[in-house]
Design an enzyme around this catalytic site. Structure first.
Site, PDB file in Angstrom:
ATOM      1  N   SER A 109      -0.272   1.353   1.427  1.00 12.10           N
ATOM      2  CA  SER A 109      -1.702   1.114   1.573  1.00 12.10           C
ATOM      3  C   SER A 109      -2.408   2.422   1.953  1.00 12.10           C
ATOM      4  O   SER A 109      -2.237   3.432   1.270  1.00 12.10           O
ATOM      5  CB  SER A 109      -1.934  -0.005   2.587  1.00 12.10           C
TER       6      SER A 109
ATOM      7  N   ASP B 280      -1.481  -6.858  -6.758  1.00 12.76           N
ATOM      8  CA  ASP B 280      -2.139  -6.342  -5.555  1.00 12.76           C
ATOM      9  C   ASP B 280      -3.640  -6.613  -5.649  1.00 12.76           C
ATOM     10  O   ASP B 280      -4.301  -6.161  -6.577  1.00 12.76           O
ATOM     11  CB  ASP B 280      -1.870  -4.833  -5.448  1.00 12.76           C
TER      12      ASP B 280
ATOM     13  N   HIS C 202       0.169  -6.890  -2.165  1.00 11.09           N
ATOM     14  CA  HIS C 202      -0.105  -5.599  -1.532  1.00 11.09           C
ATOM     15  C   HIS C 202       0.941  -5.209  -0.495  1.00 11.09           C
ATOM     16  O   HIS C 202       1.407  -4.074  -0.469  1.00 11.09           O
ATOM     17  CB  HIS C 202      -1.488  -5.649  -0.886  1.00 11.09           C
TER      18      HIS C 202
END
Length: 432
Positions: free
Chosen positions: A243, A337, A371
């Site tokens: 991330s 994601d 994600h």
């Protein structure tokens, strides 16, 4: 293993058999079997885990014993419940929280997660009589791994060292924005022969609470500390980031020296949230348009289209100059994601690197994967609160596919780091 049984006068009491019996590391599978059932007996297996804040995670599945009254999750398919089919680890990866928008996080890696497994008679939704129970511990530090808090200059981190004197290849591990200091990935990786520094960069102790500006000199200081450690090989370090941590991995590889290898998990090639600064260079943040935020039928925010395209107009200035980097890259991408367009970012980074004569990075894309790609057997976090946009957002992913991706990604990143940091050349094919 601790096993507890409820006596049945008509047969041997059912017993849960766990291997390894004394618990195992959190990234390792556990073999679950039940003995002492009646032939063809229908049962429900239930798993419960209580996290460090008291939230319960649960899963259940319906099974039928074989003709000998035995049940082996490695050979017997689940007939329904939280999952179905042959899923030996389904009682772990299929867990769901009893609190809405809750993600399973481990803060104290020196204690295990404790999973209670129960065998219930029948297939009733509310569960029949409890026939047997066992407790399974999932640990985050292999025997001999050392945990060393680091408060050196501005650096706020925890260093995990493998058993022995080394020296070991070094890795800096970065999570997403607002995570503070998360150690569970670093502690597990240290058991694989790496010296891993879990590095905080905001929302921790005296570090900045906001992300208005990120000074890469802070990360440079961490690299210098790690390379100067007597138990770390001095040729260069690896970076592992997910991330915002993946975005920072791009930035470190682009601006800093001695970044030999980087694994970017669902990272952005454009700078997001605040200015990125290194010496006299500044990379501004990509723009956003909140009108592009969608709502799911459950009322959750889908922010996958929130960010502007960094290839267009003034937002091109937000691109991290990855083409400067001589780092070896592995991009691990969840194709579902919903935080941002991770596959687009990975492929654009690959184009820019190759256009400047750099080595083509390895990209592994995982379908139906969201994600938060965690170490193996962590349950999928479908949605949780996002402090940047306010309220709960969806992260994407389907539980089984996401679980399979986590197992493969964990092996891929270890192999990649061994190849590039300590010269143990080998490859493993992506399983998806």
């Amino acid at each position: 293993m601790h096993a507890f049984t409820t006596q049945n006068p008509n047969r041997m009491a059912p017993t849960v058999i766990l291997e390894p019996a004394g618990g195992c590391l959190c990234d390792q599978p556990v073999h679950i079997a039940v003995r002492g059932l009646a032939p063809e007996q229908p049962v429900t297996l239930r798993s419960v885990l209580r996290d460090e804040k008291g939230a319960l995670f649960r899963a259940h599945a319906r099974y039928r014993a074989d003709s000998h009254g035995e049940l082996d999750l490695a050979r017997t398919p689940a007939l329904g419940g939280s999952f179905s089919g042959l899923e030996p680890m389904g009682l772990l990866w299929a867990m769901e929280p009893d609190r809405p928008f809750w993600r399973l996080i481990k803060r104290d890696v020196q204690t295990p997660f404790v999973v209670e497994l129960e065998v219930l008679d029948g297939h009733e939704p509310d569960g029949g009589q409890r026939l047997a129970r066992a407790v399974h511990e999932r640990h985050f530090m292999a025997p001999g791994v050392r945990r060393v808090p680091v408060r050196e200059g501005r650096v706020r981190a925890t260093l995990f060292l493998p058993p022995g004197t080394g020296p070991f290849p070094g890795i800096i591990d970065l999570f997403g924005i607002g995570s503070g200091l998360l150690e569970y990935r670093a502690s597990l990786l240290a058991g694989k022969g790496f010296a891993v520094m879990a590095l905080a960069y905001n929302n921790y102790e005296d570090l900045p609470k906001d992300m208005d500006i990120i000074h890469l000199e802070y990360f440079e200081e961490a690299v210098t500390y790690l390379l100067s450690h007597p138990q770390v090989t001095g040729s260069g370090v690896g970076v592992l980031g997910i991330s915002k941590g993946g975005e920072l991995g791009f930035a470190m590889a682009s601006f800093l020296k001695n970044i030999t290898a980087a694994v970017i998990i669902n990272g952005s090639i454009s700078n997001i949230g605040g200015n990125l600064q290194y010496k006299d260079e500044t990379v501004p943040s990509v723009g956003i348009n909140t009108k592009r935020v969608k709502r799911t039928k459950d009322g959750l925010k889908d922010i996958v289209d929130l960010l502007n395209n960094p290839l267009e107009g003034p937002d091109q200035k937000s691109l991290i100059p990855v083409e400067r980097s001589d780092t070896a890259f592995l991009f691990l991408v969840g194709q579902d994601d919903h935080n941002w367009k991770s596959e687009f970012y990975a492929r654009e980074a690959s184009k820019r690197l190759q256009a400047h004569g750099k080595e083509k990075p390895q990209i592994i894309c995982y379908p139906e994967t969201g994600h938060h790609i965690e170490p193996p057997y962590f349950p999928l976090c479908k949605a949780s609160l996002n402090s940047l946009v306010g309220g709960p957002v969806i992260w994407g992913g389907e539980p089984r596919a996401h679980a399979m991706a986590q197992v493969d990604a964990w092996q891929q990143l270890q192999t990649f780091f061994h190849n590039h940091l300590d010269g143990k050349k080998k490859t493993i094919p992506a399983k998806l």
